[in-house]
Design a protein around this motif. Structure first.
Motif, PDB file in Angstrom:
ATOM      1  N   ALA A  72       3.953  47.426 125.585  1.00 47.62           N
ATOM      2  CA  ALA A  72       2.930  46.447 125.946  1.00 47.62           C
ATOM      3  C   ALA A  72       3.151  45.167 125.149  1.00 47.62           C
ATOM      4  O   ALA A  72       3.811  45.178 124.126  1.00 47.62           O
ATOM      5  CB  ALA A  72       1.545  47.021 125.643  1.00 47.62           C
ATOM      6  N   GLY A  73       2.616  44.080 125.626  1.00 48.92           N
ATOM      7  CA  GLY A  73       2.671  42.825 124.888  1.00 48.92           C
ATOM      8  C   GLY A  73       3.386  41.739 125.660  1.00 48.92           C
ATOM      9  O   GLY A  73       3.979  41.986 126.711  1.00 48.92           O
ATOM     10  N   PRO A  74       3.336  40.517 125.123  1.00 45.17           N
ATOM     11  CA  PRO A  74       3.874  39.360 125.843  1.00 45.17           C
ATOM     12  C   PRO A  74       5.382  39.403 126.072  1.00 45.17           C
ATOM     13  O   PRO A  74       5.875  38.782 127.000  1.00 45.17           O
ATOM     14  CB  PRO A  74       3.477  38.172 124.971  1.00 45.17           C
ATOM     15  CG  PRO A  74       3.165  38.737 123.632  1.00 45.17           C
ATOM     16  CD  PRO A  74       2.731  40.164 123.847  1.00 45.17           C
ATOM     17  N   ARG A  75       6.133  40.108 125.262  1.00 46.33           N
ATOM     18  CA  ARG A  75       7.598  40.179 125.425  1.00 46.33           C
ATOM     19  C   ARG A  75       8.056  41.579 125.829  1.00 46.33           C
ATOM     20  O   ARG A  75       9.192  41.970 125.578  1.00 46.33           O
ATOM     21  CB  ARG A  75       8.287  39.760 124.140  1.00 46.33           C
ATOM     22  CG  ARG A  75       8.072  38.301 123.800  1.00 46.33           C
ATOM     23  CD  ARG A  75       8.898  37.908 122.634  1.00 46.33           C
ATOM     24  NE  ARG A  75       8.657  36.513 122.316  1.00 46.33           N
ATOM     25  CZ  ARG A  75       9.257  35.888 121.344  1.00 46.33           C
ATOM     26  NH1 ARG A  75      10.120  36.520 120.584  1.00 46.33           N
ATOM     27  NH2 ARG A  75       8.997  34.618 121.108  1.00 46.33           N
ATOM     28  N   ALA A  76       7.187  42.332 126.447  1.00 46.65           N
ATOM     29  CA  ALA A  76       7.496  43.718 126.814  1.00 46.65           C
ATOM     30  C   ALA A  76       8.759  43.833 127.654  1.00 46.65           C
ATOM     31  O   ALA A  76       9.505  44.801 127.518  1.00 46.65           O
ATOM     32  CB  ALA A  76       6.310  44.331 127.550  1.00 46.65           C
ATOM     33  N   SER A  77       9.034  42.856 128.493  1.00 47.48           N
ATOM     34  CA  SER A  77      10.208  42.924 129.374  1.00 47.48           C
ATOM     35  C   SER A  77      11.524  42.876 128.606  1.00 47.48           C
ATOM     36  O   SER A  77      12.570  43.206 129.151  1.00 47.48           O
ATOM     37  CB  SER A  77      10.168  41.795 130.402  1.00 47.48           C
ATOM     38  OG  SER A  77      10.269  40.537 129.751  1.00 47.48           O
ATOM     39  N   GLN A  78      11.487  42.496 127.344  1.00 48.71           N
ATOM     40  CA  GLN A  78      12.701  42.421 126.533  1.00 48.71           C
ATOM     41  C   GLN A  78      13.016  43.740 125.821  1.00 48.71           C
ATOM     42  O   GLN A  78      14.003  43.836 125.107  1.00 48.71           O
ATOM     43  CB  GLN A  78      12.572  41.283 125.511  1.00 48.71           C
ATOM     44  CG  GLN A  78      12.477  39.925 126.171  1.00 48.71           C
ATOM     45  CD  GLN A  78      12.337  38.808 125.152  1.00 48.71           C
ATOM     46  OE1 GLN A  78      12.944  38.855 124.081  1.00 48.71           O
ATOM     47  NE2 GLN A  78      11.551  37.804 125.481  1.00 48.71           N
ATOM     48  N   PHE A  79      12.167  44.748 126.026  1.00 51.84           N
ATOM     49  CA  PHE A  79      12.349  46.043 125.377  1.00 51.84           C
ATOM     50  C   PHE A  79      12.484  47.134 126.420  1.00 51.84           C
ATOM     51  O   PHE A  79      11.802  47.117 127.440  1.00 51.84           O
ATOM     52  CB  PHE A  79      11.167  46.356 124.458  1.00 51.84           C
ATOM     53  CG  PHE A  79      11.036  45.401 123.311  1.00 51.84           C
ATOM     54  CD1 PHE A  79      11.687  45.654 122.115  1.00 51.84           C
ATOM     55  CD2 PHE A  79      10.288  44.249 123.435  1.00 51.84           C
ATOM     56  CE1 PHE A  79      11.584  44.768 121.060  1.00 51.84           C
ATOM     57  CE2 PHE A  79      10.178  43.353 122.385  1.00 51.84           C
ATOM     58  CZ  PHE A  79      10.831  43.614 121.191  1.00 51.84           C
ATOM     59  N   ALA A  80      13.359  48.097 126.166  1.00 52.44           N
ATOM     60  CA  ALA A  80      13.531  49.250 127.052  1.00 52.44           C
ATOM     61  C   ALA A  80      13.424  50.520 126.214  1.00 52.44           C
ATOM     62  O   ALA A  80      13.946  50.588 125.102  1.00 52.44           O
ATOM     63  CB  ALA A  80      14.892  49.196 127.740  1.00 52.44           C
TER      64      ALA A  80
END
Length: 109
Positions: A72-80
């Protein structure tokens, strides 16, 4: 390279919605997962396109847990996440890989 901290509380917040066994009729969860670290620090960007770190996810409770994991969070798309769904028996733990791949444009977010 960009040095980025991933607060594992973001993962814990996502875990709060996991399916957990309840007590005998009261509806109160009998257990919740635990993480081995408060934060992960990643170094990626430039010549290093991504970075993977590992933390241990455990079930300290007396009942099995069915978990759905998400970042979750504003940069969630940068984590897998290595796992997005798993079962943990009572007392069981699993190493969970988290990969950070920074956006093409690095900077404050």
């Amino acid at each position: 390279a960009q040095r980025t901290a991933f607060p594992t509380m973001l993962l814990l917040a996502a875990l709060a919605g996991c399916t957990q066994p309840t007590d005998n009729g009261g509806g109160t969860p009998t257990g919740s997962p635990a993480l081995s670290r408060d934060a992960l620090v990643f170094n990626a960007g430039g010549d290093t396109p991504s970075d993977t770190r590992t933390l241990t996810l455990s079930n300290p409770g007396a009942e099995a847990l069915e978990l759905t994991l998400a970042v979750a969070g504003p940069r969630a798309s940068q984590f897998a996440l290595q796992h997005t769904a798993l079962s943990l028996a009572a007392g069981e733990s699993v190493d969970l890989g988290v990969t950070f791949t920074p956006a093409a444009t690095l900077g404050p977010g």
